[in-house]
Design a protein around this motif. Structure first.
Motif, PDB file in Angstrom:
ATOM      1  N   TYR A  37       0.789  -1.229   0.000  1.00  0.00           N
ATOM      2  CA  TYR A  37       0.000   0.000   0.000  1.00  0.00           C
ATOM      3  C   TYR A  37       0.827   1.288   0.000  1.00  0.00           C
ATOM      4  CZ  TYR A  37      -3.627  -3.361   1.145  1.00  0.00           C
ATOM      5  OH  TYR A  37      -4.473  -4.440   1.128  1.00  0.00           O
ATOM      6  N   LEU A  38       2.092   1.217   0.437  1.00  0.00           N
ATOM      7  CA  LEU A  38       2.936   2.415   0.433  1.00  0.00           C
ATOM      8  C   LEU A  38       3.937   2.393  -0.717  1.00  0.00           C
ATOM      9  CD1 LEU A  38       3.806   5.053   1.818  1.00  0.00           C
ATOM     10  CD2 LEU A  38       5.392   3.706   3.226  1.00  0.00           C
ATOM     11  N   VAL A  39       4.713   1.332  -0.806  1.00  0.00           N
ATOM     12  CA  VAL A  39       5.724   1.242  -1.858  1.00  0.00           C
ATOM     13  C   VAL A  39       5.082   1.020  -3.226  1.00  0.00           C
ATOM     14  CG1 VAL A  39       7.807   0.015  -2.621  1.00  0.00           C
ATOM     15  CG2 VAL A  39       7.390   0.359  -0.184  1.00  0.00           C
ATOM     16  N   GLY A  40       3.949   0.314  -3.242  1.00  0.00           N
ATOM     17  CA  GLY A  40       3.253   0.090  -4.506  1.00  0.00           C
ATOM     18  C   GLY A  40       3.630  -1.202  -5.205  1.00  0.00           C
ATOM     19  N   VAL A  41       4.073  -2.212  -4.440  1.00  0.00           N
ATOM     20  CA  VAL A  41       4.351  -3.527  -5.031  1.00  0.00           C
ATOM     21  C   VAL A  41       3.018  -4.132  -5.463  1.00  0.00           C
ATOM     22  CG1 VAL A  41       5.260  -5.843  -4.608  1.00  0.00           C
ATOM     23  CG2 VAL A  41       6.406  -3.857  -3.619  1.00  0.00           C
ATOM     24  N   ARG A  42       2.874  -4.415  -6.747  1.00  0.00           N
ATOM     25  CA  ARG A  42       1.570  -4.834  -7.265  1.00  0.00           C
ATOM     26  C   ARG A  42       1.190  -6.256  -6.881  1.00  0.00           C
ATOM     27  NH1 ARG A  42       1.338  -2.306 -13.441  1.00  0.00           N
ATOM     28  NH2 ARG A  42       1.560  -0.115 -12.801  1.00  0.00           N
ATOM     29  N   SER A  43       2.176  -7.123  -6.773  1.00  0.00           N
ATOM     30  CA  SER A  43       1.891  -8.521  -6.465  1.00  0.00           C
ATOM     31  C   SER A  43       2.047  -8.792  -4.970  1.00  0.00           C
ATOM     32  CB  SER A  43       2.840  -9.438  -7.239  1.00  0.00           C
ATOM     33  OG  SER A  43       2.772 -10.764  -6.745  1.00  0.00           O
ATOM     34  N   PRO A  44       0.969  -9.207  -4.284  1.00  0.00           N
ATOM     35  CA  PRO A  44       1.104  -9.576  -2.874  1.00  0.00           C
ATOM     36  C   PRO A  44       2.116 -10.700  -2.663  1.00  0.00           C
ATOM     37  CG  PRO A  44      -1.220  -9.315  -3.442  1.00  0.00           C
ATOM     38  CD  PRO A  44      -0.447  -9.265  -4.735  1.00  0.00           C
ATOM     39  N   HIS A  45       2.235 -11.596  -3.636  1.00  0.00           N
ATOM     40  CA  HIS A  45       3.189 -12.691  -3.508  1.00  0.00           C
ATOM     41  C   HIS A  45       4.626 -12.171  -3.512  1.00  0.00           C
ATOM     42  CE1 HIS A  45      -0.358 -15.025  -5.045  1.00  0.00           C
ATOM     43  NE2 HIS A  45       0.024 -15.793  -4.054  1.00  0.00           N
ATOM     44  N   VAL A  46       4.921 -11.185  -4.372  1.00  0.00           N
ATOM     45  CA  VAL A  46       6.257 -10.584  -4.392  1.00  0.00           C
ATOM     46  C   VAL A  46       6.515  -9.849  -3.076  1.00  0.00           C
ATOM     47  CG1 VAL A  46       7.715  -8.836  -5.491  1.00  0.00           C
ATOM     48  CG2 VAL A  46       6.356 -10.397  -6.898  1.00  0.00           C
ATOM     49  N   ALA A  47       5.492  -9.185  -2.553  1.00  0.00           N
ATOM     50  CA  ALA A  47       5.641  -8.484  -1.275  1.00  0.00           C
ATOM     51  C   ALA A  47       5.975  -9.467  -0.160  1.00  0.00           C
ATOM     52  CB  ALA A  47       4.346  -7.728  -0.944  1.00  0.00           C
ATOM     53  N   ILE A  48       5.339 -10.624  -0.166  1.00  0.00           N
ATOM     54  CA  ILE A  48       5.571 -11.630   0.873  1.00  0.00           C
ATOM     55  C   ILE A  48       6.965 -12.251   0.727  1.00  0.00           C
ATOM     56  CG2 ILE A  48       4.887 -13.949   1.634  1.00  0.00           C
ATOM     57  CD1 ILE A  48       1.984 -13.068   1.211  1.00  0.00           C
ATOM     58  N   GLY A  49       7.341 -12.614  -0.494  1.00  0.00           N
ATOM     59  CA  GLY A  49       8.664 -13.195  -0.718  1.00  0.00           C
ATOM     60  C   GLY A  49       9.779 -12.229  -0.365  1.00  0.00           C
ATOM     61  N   THR A  50       9.612 -10.969  -0.744  1.00  0.00           N
ATOM     62  CA  THR A  50      10.619  -9.945  -0.457  1.00  0.00           C
ATOM     63  C   THR A  50      10.712  -9.681   1.040  1.00  0.00           C
ATOM     64  OG1 THR A  50      10.157  -8.920  -2.600  1.00  0.00           O
ATOM     65  CG2 THR A  50      11.351  -7.587  -0.985  1.00  0.00           C
ATOM     66  N   SER A  51       9.556  -9.635   1.707  1.00  0.00           N
ATOM     67  CA  SER A  51       9.530  -9.433   3.155  1.00  0.00           C
ATOM     68  C   SER A  51      10.262 -10.557   3.874  1.00  0.00           C
ATOM     69  CB  SER A  51       8.079  -9.358   3.641  1.00  0.00           C
ATOM     70  OG  SER A  51       8.022  -9.359   5.049  1.00  0.00           O
ATOM     71  N   ALA A  52      10.064 -11.792   3.420  1.00  0.00           N
ATOM     72  CA  ALA A  52      10.715 -12.941   4.053  1.00  0.00           C
ATOM     73  C   ALA A  52      12.235 -12.830   3.971  1.00  0.00           C
ATOM     74  CB  ALA A  52      10.246 -14.238   3.399  1.00  0.00           C
ATOM     75  N   ALA A  53      12.742 -12.388   2.825  1.00  0.00           N
ATOM     76  CA  ALA A  53      14.186 -12.237   2.662  1.00  0.00           C
ATOM     77  C   ALA A  53      14.740 -11.173   3.608  1.00  0.00           C
ATOM     78  CB  ALA A  53      14.514 -11.867   1.210  1.00  0.00           C
ATOM     79  N   ALA A  54      14.021 -10.053   3.720  1.00  0.00           N
ATOM     80  CA  ALA A  54      14.467  -8.978   4.605  1.00  0.00           C
ATOM     81  C   ALA A  54      14.404  -9.402   6.064  1.00  0.00           C
ATOM     82  CB  ALA A  54      13.608  -7.733   4.378  1.00  0.00           C
ATOM     83  N   VAL A  55      13.340 -10.130   6.425  1.00  0.00           N
ATOM     84  CA  VAL A  55      13.187 -10.605   7.804  1.00  0.00           C
ATOM     85  C   VAL A  55      14.342 -11.527   8.189  1.00  0.00           C
ATOM     86  CG1 VAL A  55      11.824 -12.169   9.248  1.00  0.00           C
ATOM     87  CG2 VAL A  55      10.697 -10.328   8.004  1.00  0.00           C
ATOM     88  N   ALA A  56      14.736 -12.421   7.278  1.00  0.00           N
ATOM     89  CA  ALA A  56      15.831 -13.347   7.560  1.00  0.00           C
ATOM     90  C   ALA A  56      17.134 -12.594   7.816  1.00  0.00           C
ATOM     91  CB  ALA A  56      16.005 -14.314   6.387  1.00  0.00           C
ATOM     92  N   ALA A  57      17.421 -11.587   6.997  1.00  0.00           N
ATOM     93  CA  ALA A  57      18.651 -10.817   7.159  1.00  0.00           C
ATOM     94  C   ALA A  57      18.664 -10.054   8.476  1.00  0.00           C
ATOM     95  CB  ALA A  57      18.811  -9.849   5.988  1.00  0.00           C
TER      96      ALA A  57
END
Length: 264
Positions: A37-57
């Motif tokens: 809703y802020l950055v504007g990532v259109r795919s919820p799946h991409v948002a979830i996958g990207t979030s998971a990578a950041a969370v791990a780091a």
């Protein structure tokens, strides 16, 4: 990625890191809605996958600090994470099979659960000598499998579930549970990110910006927590309220998109 989107990505990381440093577990639950809703990532799946990578780091960075302080129960962490990684992979596979808007609706419901758990708090002193034994290994593995499944499905760290799970299955104090949980958070996030990356559903540059912003934000949040230590309970309640508001917005937005015109 245009400059505005990159700046919003860093800002999202700062906000997530700040809330994590300020009130503890639960902050990363905001990463997905911020990206959508802020950055504007259109795919919820991409948002979830990207979030998971950041969370791990981010979890690995936090784990290093707890390891130096000797607050990590490594044997318990190993059992919990080993069982949980199977759940995380299964959860990620299931999450990718569900439509993006329906997945966001499920995510919003989880946010409500997170808010309620934060309001309940984490009481009890625990046993500093608690460890993984033949008597509790089954409970630890079961808790790991369940939280890993949810973590993989929603692309979250799951610390808000892992910490009470570790405390309930082993009896360890919250300080040890927080440190030990970061092993599982890192493993679950990495497993989910690998699964989503294999399907081309991770935006690595955006993940890097989230991590960079999260490091800055967590430093500020930790300092603010020290200053506002006496108001920690109030801060947690306020943050839980923010989670409820965001969740309700996501539910309203999701239903409006899913229901046929005239029924929303």
């Amino acid at each position: 990625m245009d400059p505005v989107q990159a700046l919003l990505g860093i800002l999202s990381g700062v906000l997530v890191g700040f809330t994590l440093g300020l009130v503890g577990g639960g902050g990363s639950i905001l990463a997905v809605p911020l990206m959508v809703y802020l950055v504007g990532v259109r795919s919820p799946h991409v948002a979830i996958g990207t979030s998971a990578a950041a969370v791990a780091a981010n979890a690995l960075a936090g784990l290093a600090s707890h390891a130096r302080a000797r607050t990590v129960k490594w044997r318990c962490a190993g059992v919990f994470a080993a069982a949980g990684v199977l759940g995380a992979l299964a959860g990620a596979h299931a999450g990718k099979a569900i439509g993006g808007q329906r997945l966001l609706l499920c995510f919003a419901v989880l946010m409500v659960v997170v808010g309620l758990l934060m309001l309940r708090g984490r009481g009890g002193t625990g046993d500093p000598g608690a460890t993984c034994t033949r008597g509790n290994i089954g409970r630890i593995a079961g808790a790991g499998l369940t939280t890993g499944l949810l973590s993989g499905f929603f692309g979250i760290g799951g610390g808000f579930l892992i910490v009470p799970g570790l405390m309930a299955s082993t009896g360890m104090p919250i300080l040890n549970a927080v440190g030990t949980s970061l092993v599982a958070v890192a493993v679950f996030g990495l497993s989910t990110a690998v699964s989503y990356a294999a399907s081309g559903l991770v935006d690595w540059p955006l993940a890097g910006l989230l991590v960079a912003g999260g490091i800055v934000g967590s430093l500020g949040g930790t300092r603010a927590a020290r200053v506002l230590a006496g108001s920690r309970g109030l801060l947690t309640r306020v943050f839980a309220g923010i989670i409820f508001v965001v969740a309700l917005y996501m539910i309203w937005r999701g239903l409006a998109l899913l229901l046929p015109e005239g029924q929303a």
